[in-house]
Design an enzyme around this catalytic site. Structure first.
Site, short mmCIF file in Angstrom:
data_model
loop_
_atom_site.label_atom_id
_atom_site.label_comp_id
_atom_site.label_asym_id
_atom_site.label_seq_id
_atom_site.Cartn_x
_atom_site.Cartn_y
_atom_site.Cartn_z
N LYS A 191 4.89 9.76 7.87
CA LYS A 191 4.45 8.76 9.99
C LYS A 191 5.62 9.46 10.58
O LYS A 191 5.55 10.97 11.39
CB LYS A 191 4.68 7.79 9.75
CG LYS A 191 3.56 6.82 8.60
CD LYS A 191 3.35 5.54 8.74
CE LYS A 191 2.63 5.22 8.24
NZ LYS A 191 1.07 4.75 8.74
N ASP A 251 9.79 2.59 -0.81
CA ASP A 251 8.62 3.16 0.03
C ASP A 251 8.59 3.13 1.42
O ASP A 251 8.39 2.14 1.89
CB ASP A 251 7.19 2.66 -0.11
CG ASP A 251 6.41 3.76 0.84
OD1 ASP A 251 5.33 3.53 -0.35
OD2 ASP A 251 6.51 4.31 1.11
N TYR A 253 0.86 -1.05 0.13
CA TYR A 253 -0.26 -0.48 -0.22
C TYR A 253 1.25 1.52 -0.04
O TYR A 253 1.70 1.50 0.64
CB TYR A 253 -1.11 -0.59 1.69
CG TYR A 253 -1.56 1.37 1.33
CD1 TYR A 253 -1.58 2.03 1.96
CD2 TYR A 253 -2.71 1.57 0.88
CE1 TYR A 253 -2.39 3.29 2.53
CE2 TYR A 253 -3.65 2.11 0.74
CZ TYR A 253 -3.26 3.65 1.87
OH TYR A 253 -3.87 4.53 1.68
#
Ligand code: KE4
Length: 427
Positions: A267, A239, A144
């Site tokens: 994050k 990623d 994702y």
């Protein structure tokens, strides 16, 4: 546990906000029932609107590696707020955060700050296409990368949890240049490059997957990703929105010795406030407007308050690296969960890298989406609710990672294991 206030607030939320949530990941869609509404957080704990306390293993889906309300981060945010919320103009702090990111992740020679992981990955694939002049992007089922249209195919995390790995509204035209392969499938990767090599702009992957639960790459897969992309002139996009600063200060690329061309972050880099970032080789990043011609912009990019939280978080991680403590606490938790699942006679496996881990309700530890999809999600839901009612807040999906923070203690871990022993007993 009482959840009356949560229920009342969530009922109202469902009148105002689609599904009552501002992100489907927190909707409890994979476990049934209603989400808990929280009021405050401190250290390793969350407190809901009914006054219940939980040991938190979601950590806001990864950012809160230091624990909630770390004093140095709170202080930095307050000071920044006193100086101004947003200027829409360059500030000194953006240089500071850029220097910290490059110091932690040496493959990032230049970096652009954005406001989410999605913006980071969206910009990274645009950059790969602009730099190479090619169209095709390879991604992997179960990975994702945020809700970027062209990557919302075979997506993990809440897209997989809620059964929409290929979202309505994403047109065939948008995804025609997205090639979906299976994670850890080296022959598949070799075949794709043999067939389409000259058209491939980039390969984007999670270096340690968190979004189908924790899935670890094989050494051969990592070698194949780097050598095949190099050989065919495609860019390797790592990623690290979830793994960045998490599995090592330098992310998965430090831990697994990967040399990507572009890295995406999110994050932890924002310390709990909205920051994403993408960066990499200087010759590639210089193609971003206004240095180059690849467009990317954003009102809140480099926001002074978010940047202050990110700087304070990375400074604290460098000054007092928690990774050894996280390793010990996470290993203790993993061992306890495995022992509890074994004694309960539950088919299970567990994958862990550093302080991100997943207890799978499947005897074979998944190595790709097809194997992850075999998990007994009903059994996971029972485990989730048993823990929740014992004051332990786990990610509400089998296809997520749990996170241990530097604020967790051995006592928290042992209390979690005790709660898991009860939650894993057959109904
Ligand atoms: P955001 O746009 O949510 O900041 O980042 C997207 C993203 C990109 N890449 C990876 C590897 C990610 O894990 C994410 C976001 N992760 C999910 C949880 N697995 C965010 C939770 C949510 O969507 O609410």
């Amino acid at each position: 546990m009482l959840h009356d206030q949560s229920h009342a607030i969530f009922s109202r939320a469902q009148q105002l906000i689609p599904g009552g949530v501002n992100s489907p990941a927190r909707a409890f869609g994979g476990v049934g029932g209603e989400p808990v509404v929280f009021e405050r957080a401190a250290g390793a704990y969350l407190f809901d609107v009914d006054g219940n306390r939980y040991i938190d293993y979601v950590g806001a889906w990864g950012p809160m590696i230091l624990g909630h309300q770390h004093p140095v981060v709170v202080e930095a945010v307050k000071k920044a707020a006193d100086r101004g919320f947003s200027f829409g103009a360059p500030t000194r702090a953006e240089n500071e955060l850029a220097e910290l990111i490059s110091a932690c992740v040496p493959s990032i020679e230049m970096v652009r700050l954005v406001s989410s992981g999605t913006e980071a990955t969206m910009s990274a694939i645009r950059l790969a296409r602009g730099f190479t002049g090619r169209d095709v992007i390879i991604k992997f089922a179960g990975n994702y990368h945020g809700h970027v249209d062209s990557l919302l195919v075979a997506a993990g995390s809440s897209a997989a949890t809620l059964g929409v790995p290929n979202s309505p509204g994403v047109t065939a035209g948008t995804t025609k240049d997205t090639l979906i392969l299976q994670y850890n499938d080296v022959p598949g990767l070799e075949e794709a490059f043999a067939k389409h090599g000259s058209r491939i702009a980039g390969v984007i992957f999670e270096p340690v997957v968190g979004n189908m639960g924790v899935v670890v790459p094989s050494p051969a897969f990592l070698t194949g990703l780097r050598s095949l992309s190099q050989q065919h002139g495609a860019l390797l996009i790592c990623d690290e929105v979830m793994t960045g600063f998490r599995v090592a200060l330098g992310g998965a690329q430090e831990r697994l010795k990967i040399q990507p061309d572009i890295t995406t972050l999110g994050k932890i880099v924002g310390g709990g406030l909205p920051i994403g970032a993408y960066g990499g080789r200087r010759d590639i990043m210089q193609h971003i407007l206004p240095a180059g011609k690849v467009f990317q912009a954003g009102t809140n990019s480099g926001n002074p308050i978010a940047t202050a939280a990110g700087i304070a978080t990375l400074q604290e991680l460098r000054k007092n690296p928690p990774h050894e403590k996280l390793e010990q606490l996470s290993a203790r938790l993993a061992d306890g969960l495995l022992t509890a699942a074994k004694s309960a006679g539950v088919p299970h496996s567990l994958s862990r890298v550093g302080s991100m881990l997943t207890l799978f309700f499947n005897e074979q530890a998944p190595h790709d989406w097809p194997t992850a999809a075999k998990c007994d999600t009903a059994r996971f839901a029972q485990y989730f609710w048993g823990l929740l009612e014992s004051g332990v807040y786990m990610p509400c999906s089998q296809y997520e990672a749990l996170f241990v923070s530097a604020a967790h203690t051995e006592a928290d871990i042992d209390a979690t294991i005790t709660a898991a022993q009860a939650a894993l007993q057959s109904p």
